[in-house]
Design a protein around this motif. Sequence first.
Motif, PDB file in Angstrom:
ATOM      1  N   LYS A  62       0.805  -1.218   0.000  1.00  0.00           N
ATOM      2  CA  LYS A  62       0.000   0.000   0.000  1.00  0.00           C
ATOM      3  C   LYS A  62       0.839   1.269   0.000  1.00  0.00           C
ATOM      4  O   LYS A  62       0.365   2.333  -0.394  1.00  0.00           O
ATOM      5  N   GLN A  63       2.081   1.166   0.461  1.00  0.00           N
ATOM      6  CA  GLN A  63       2.948   2.339   0.495  1.00  0.00           C
ATOM      7  C   GLN A  63       3.921   2.324  -0.677  1.00  0.00           C
ATOM      8  O   GLN A  63       4.349   1.261  -1.125  1.00  0.00           O
ATOM      9  N   PRO A  64       4.291   3.483  -1.184  1.00  0.00           N
ATOM     10  CA  PRO A  64       5.257   3.542  -2.285  1.00  0.00           C
ATOM     11  C   PRO A  64       6.639   3.105  -1.808  1.00  0.00           C
ATOM     12  O   PRO A  64       6.953   3.212  -0.619  1.00  0.00           O
ATOM     13  N   PRO A  65       7.464   2.625  -2.717  1.00  0.00           N
ATOM     14  CA  PRO A  65       8.801   2.176  -2.326  1.00  0.00           C
ATOM     15  C   PRO A  65       9.718   3.345  -2.007  1.00  0.00           C
ATOM     16  O   PRO A  65       9.532   4.456  -2.494  1.00  0.00           O
ATOM     17  N   ARG A  66      10.706   3.069  -1.178  1.00  0.00           N
ATOM     18  CA  ARG A  66      11.761   4.050  -0.930  1.00  0.00           C
ATOM     19  C   ARG A  66      12.739   4.066  -2.095  1.00  0.00           C
ATOM     20  O   ARG A  66      13.231   5.128  -2.496  1.00  0.00           O
ATOM     21  N   ARG A  67      12.994   2.883  -2.625  1.00  0.00           N
ATOM     22  CA  ARG A  67      13.994   2.777  -3.686  1.00  0.00           C
ATOM     23  C   ARG A  67      13.747   1.515  -4.500  1.00  0.00           C
ATOM     24  O   ARG A  67      13.272   0.511  -3.971  1.00  0.00           O
ATOM     25  N   ILE A  68      14.056   1.581  -5.790  1.00  0.00           N
ATOM     26  CA  ILE A  68      14.005   0.423  -6.678  1.00  0.00           C
ATOM     27  C   ILE A  68      15.424   0.103  -7.128  1.00  0.00           C
ATOM     28  O   ILE A  68      16.186   1.003  -7.502  1.00  0.00           O
ATOM     29  N   ILE A  69      15.775  -1.179  -7.103  1.00  0.00           N
ATOM     30  CA  ILE A  69      17.098  -1.613  -7.547  1.00  0.00           C
ATOM     31  C   ILE A  69      16.923  -2.579  -8.713  1.00  0.00           C
ATOM     32  O   ILE A  69      16.369  -3.671  -8.553  1.00  0.00           O
ATOM     33  N   LEU A  70      17.345  -2.141  -9.888  1.00  0.00           N
ATOM     34  CA  LEU A  70      17.312  -2.973 -11.093  1.00  0.00           C
ATOM     35  C   LEU A  70      18.627  -3.725 -11.214  1.00  0.00           C
ATOM     36  O   LEU A  70      19.702  -3.129 -11.108  1.00  0.00           O
ATOM     37  N   THR A  71      18.558  -5.013 -11.454  1.00  0.00           N
ATOM     38  CA  THR A  71      19.790  -5.776 -11.631  1.00  0.00           C
ATOM     39  C   THR A  71      20.136  -5.917 -13.114  1.00  0.00           C
ATOM     40  O   THR A  71      19.269  -5.887 -13.976  1.00  0.00           O
ATOM     41  N   ALA A  72      21.420  -6.083 -13.369  1.00  0.00           N
ATOM     42  CA  ALA A  72      21.937  -6.267 -14.729  1.00  0.00           C
ATOM     43  C   ALA A  72      22.999  -7.351 -14.702  1.00  0.00           C
ATOM     44  O   ALA A  72      23.793  -7.427 -13.757  1.00  0.00           O
ATOM     45  N   SER A  73      23.033  -8.175 -15.719  1.00  0.00           N
ATOM     46  CA  SER A  73      24.048  -9.235 -15.773  1.00  0.00           C
ATOM     47  C   SER A  73      25.447  -8.649 -15.946  1.00  0.00           C
ATOM     48  O   SER A  73      26.436  -9.260 -15.555  1.00  0.00           O
ATOM     49  N   GLY A  74      25.521  -7.459 -16.548  1.00  0.00           N
ATOM     50  CA  GLY A  74      26.821  -6.881 -16.877  1.00  0.00           C
ATOM     51  C   GLY A  74      27.267  -7.216 -18.284  1.00  0.00           C
ATOM     52  O   GLY A  74      28.234  -6.642 -18.789  1.00  0.00           O
ATOM     53  N   GLY A  75      26.556  -8.156 -18.934  1.00  0.00           N
ATOM     54  CA  GLY A  75      26.878  -8.499 -20.311  1.00  0.00           C
ATOM     55  C   GLY A  75      28.179  -9.255 -20.461  1.00  0.00           C
ATOM     56  O   GLY A  75      28.838  -9.627 -19.487  1.00  0.00           O
ATOM     57  N   PRO A  76      28.598  -9.481 -21.689  1.00  0.00           N
ATOM     58  CA  PRO A  76      29.797 -10.288 -21.944  1.00  0.00           C
ATOM     59  C   PRO A  76      31.105  -9.584 -21.618  1.00  0.00           C
ATOM     60  O   PRO A  76      32.164 -10.236 -21.595  1.00  0.00           O
ATOM     61  N   PHE A  77      31.086  -8.274 -21.365  1.00  0.00           N
ATOM     62  CA  PHE A  77      32.339  -7.525 -21.192  1.00  0.00           C
ATOM     63  C   PHE A  77      32.505  -6.966 -19.784  1.00  0.00           C
ATOM     64  O   PHE A  77      33.247  -6.025 -19.562  1.00  0.00           O
ATOM     65  N   LEU A  78      31.820  -7.589 -18.853  1.00  0.00           N
ATOM     66  CA  LEU A  78      31.875  -7.127 -17.468  1.00  0.00           C
ATOM     67  C   LEU A  78      33.291  -7.087 -16.926  1.00  0.00           C
ATOM     68  O   LEU A  78      33.684  -6.150 -16.223  1.00  0.00           O
ATOM     69  N   ASN A  79      34.092  -8.093 -17.271  1.00  0.00           N
ATOM     70  CA  ASN A  79      35.450  -8.194 -16.729  1.00  0.00           C
ATOM     71  C   ASN A  79      36.528  -7.766 -17.721  1.00  0.00           C
ATOM     72  O   ASN A  79      37.710  -8.047 -17.508  1.00  0.00           O
ATOM     73  N   TYR A  80      36.133  -7.108 -18.810  1.00  0.00           N
ATOM     74  CA  TYR A  80      37.104  -6.599 -19.771  1.00  0.00           C
ATOM     75  C   TYR A  80      37.816  -5.371 -19.213  1.00  0.00           C
ATOM     76  O   TYR A  80      37.223  -4.564 -18.495  1.00  0.00           O
ATOM     77  N   PHE A  81      39.085  -5.223 -19.580  1.00  0.00           N
ATOM     78  CA  PHE A  81      39.776  -3.966 -19.319  1.00  0.00           C
ATOM     79  C   PHE A  81      39.233  -2.916 -20.289  1.00  0.00           C
ATOM     80  O   PHE A  81      38.908  -3.218 -21.440  1.00  0.00           O
ATOM     81  N   THR A  82      39.176  -1.687 -19.845  1.00  0.00           N
ATOM     82  CA  THR A  82      38.638  -0.603 -20.677  1.00  0.00           C
ATOM     83  C   THR A  82      39.383  -0.504 -22.001  1.00  0.00           C
ATOM     84  O   THR A  82      38.784  -0.233 -23.055  1.00  0.00           O
ATOM     85  N   GLU A  83      40.689  -0.759 -21.977  1.00  0.00           N
ATOM     86  CA  GLU A  83      41.510  -0.633 -23.184  1.00  0.00           C
ATOM     87  C   GLU A  83      41.117  -1.637 -24.269  1.00  0.00           C
ATOM     88  O   GLU A  83      41.405  -1.426 -25.453  1.00  0.00           O
ATOM     89  N   ARG A  84      40.457  -2.720 -23.885  1.00  0.00           N
ATOM     90  CA  ARG A  84      40.083  -3.761 -24.856  1.00  0.00           C
ATOM     91  C   ARG A  84      38.744  -3.480 -25.521  1.00  0.00           C
ATOM     92  O   ARG A  84      38.400  -4.136 -26.510  1.00  0.00           O
ATOM     93  N   MET A  85      37.990  -2.524 -25.022  1.00  0.00           N
ATOM     94  CA  MET A  85      36.619  -2.330 -25.480  1.00  0.00           C
ATOM     95  C   MET A  85      36.532  -1.928 -26.954  1.00  0.00           C
ATOM     96  O   MET A  85      35.584  -2.280 -27.649  1.00  0.00           O
ATOM     97  N   ALA A  86      37.535  -1.193 -27.437  1.00  0.00           N
ATOM     98  CA  ALA A  86      37.501  -0.739 -28.834  1.00  0.00           C
ATOM     99  C   ALA A  86      37.643  -1.886 -29.818  1.00  0.00           C
ATOM    100  O   ALA A  86      37.285  -1.746 -30.999  1.00  0.00           O
ATOM    101  N   ASP A  87      38.131  -3.042 -29.371  1.00  0.00           N
ATOM    102  CA  ASP A  87      38.360  -4.185 -30.263  1.00  0.00           C
ATOM    103  C   ASP A  87      37.191  -5.161 -30.295  1.00  0.00           C
ATOM    104  O   ASP A  87      37.267  -6.197 -30.963  1.00  0.00           O
ATOM    105  N   ILE A  88      36.129  -4.838 -29.606  1.00  0.00           N
ATOM    106  CA  ILE A  88      34.970  -5.737 -29.553  1.00  0.00           C
ATOM    107  C   ILE A  88      34.273  -5.786 -30.911  1.00  0.00           C
ATOM    108  O   ILE A  88      34.030  -4.755 -31.541  1.00  0.00           O
ATOM    109  N   THR A  89      33.952  -6.986 -31.365  1.00  0.00           N
ATOM    110  CA  THR A  89      33.275  -7.194 -32.650  1.00  0.00           C
ATOM    111  C   THR A  89      31.785  -7.439 -32.420  1.00  0.00           C
ATOM    112  O   THR A  89      31.359  -7.771 -31.308  1.00  0.00           O
ATOM    113  N   PRO A  90      30.956  -7.312 -33.477  1.00  0.00           N
ATOM    114  CA  PRO A  90      29.534  -7.633 -33.325  1.00  0.00           C
ATOM    115  C   PRO A  90      29.294  -9.051 -32.818  1.00  0.00           C
ATOM    116  O   PRO A  90      28.428  -9.257 -31.957  1.00  0.00           O
ATOM    117  N   ALA A  91      30.051 -10.010 -33.317  1.00  0.00           N
ATOM    118  CA  ALA A  91      29.871 -11.394 -32.861  1.00  0.00           C
ATOM    119  C   ALA A  91      30.136 -11.517 -31.365  1.00  0.00           C
ATOM    120  O   ALA A  91      29.418 -12.237 -30.651  1.00  0.00           O
TER     121      ALA A  91
END
Length: 387
Positions: free
Chosen positions: A164-193
């Motif tokens: 009956k009362q509105p929430p204080r906060r909502i927490i949405l979860t995310a898997s983080g996708g396939p690049f969760l543990n990638y170093f930032t420097e590697r991100m530019a080399d990611i392919t569509p596949a």
Amino acid sequence: MVVKEKTGVKNVAVLGSTGSIGRQTLDVIRQLPEYLNVVGLAAGSNHSALFSQIQEFRPEYFSYAGYESAGHSLKSFTRPKYLPLEELAAHPAVDIVVIATSSTAALDAVLAAVKAGKTVALANKESLVSAGEIITAAVKKYKARLHPIDSEHSAIWQCLNGEKQPPRRIILTASGGPFLNYFTERMADITPAMALAHPSWKMGQKVTVDSATLMNKGLEIMEARWLFNVPVTDIRALIHPQSILHSMVEFPDGAVKAQLSPPDMRLPIQYALTYPDRLSNDTLPSFDWADFANLTFTQPDIVKFPCLRLAIEAGRKGGTYPVVLCAADEVAVSLFLKERIRFTDIPAIVEKVLSQHDVVSKPSLEAIKAADKWAHDAALDISGASF
């Protein structure tokens, strides 16, 4: 008019029936013939898949974006009857409209269904992100109902049931996708596949890439703002690689409710279609704690995933910023999938388009559509000039 053979059977129109969510929706309906009946199917481009679905489900109506063009098998049908998309969405024979299409192109169909007082099972993020205020006002005015299909929003919906009362906060979860543990420097080399190899979920290409950039989570924050009437500032994202806990709601007394289930989109789809009932379906996976002994949670890295930051900022600013964000992202993801830009160019293009936009603070539907077109053109111009 379709006559329901059994009391309580719900007639369903599936818009975007040949896409990932559409196909999984039909999987659910296939298992529950005493409760759900396909009365309409609609697709945008895959006429051969739509033809096969029509042959199996025998709907009364169908819609196809390329119907007027020659050379496809759908022209051979005298029954089912062809209807324009918005007319199908609002048809009196339809009880539930599943919006499983992507992009803001679904906006008119969403509003047509809402104005007809339908139950709208919504999987399309862009329409609510772009025109949430307009859609939610129409839902109230026409006494329609919005049932979220996204697993995160379905989880929040289930957690809020009975409160009956509105929430204080909502927490949405995310898997983080396939690049969760990638170093930032590697991100530019990611392919569509690489980007399309999601570790947890089976989704369409656009949503899968958005999940890899975490843009998807930013869009979901804006969706939640309109679905549950909670300010963007009270909605957070949390990385949960196992994709078992789909979202959480914190209440004023500090209590937190969460919804857990295996990562299978058919679960929230079925809940949206059969609510308030929970029906047995032997094809759906069951949950076993022994299989998931370790559930972990971390804060998202908005430096490595700038799309999440851009989406949150657009949501907080409001006006036409969200629709511009959606349109620019749609163009950038399409170019990435065609290997015309790098993975890291996606947020760069989106940010440049946003920086050039003259916001309309209280946009009409016409202003939203104009901003959408402007952003598409601007993203193409920027990508051609700079990338």
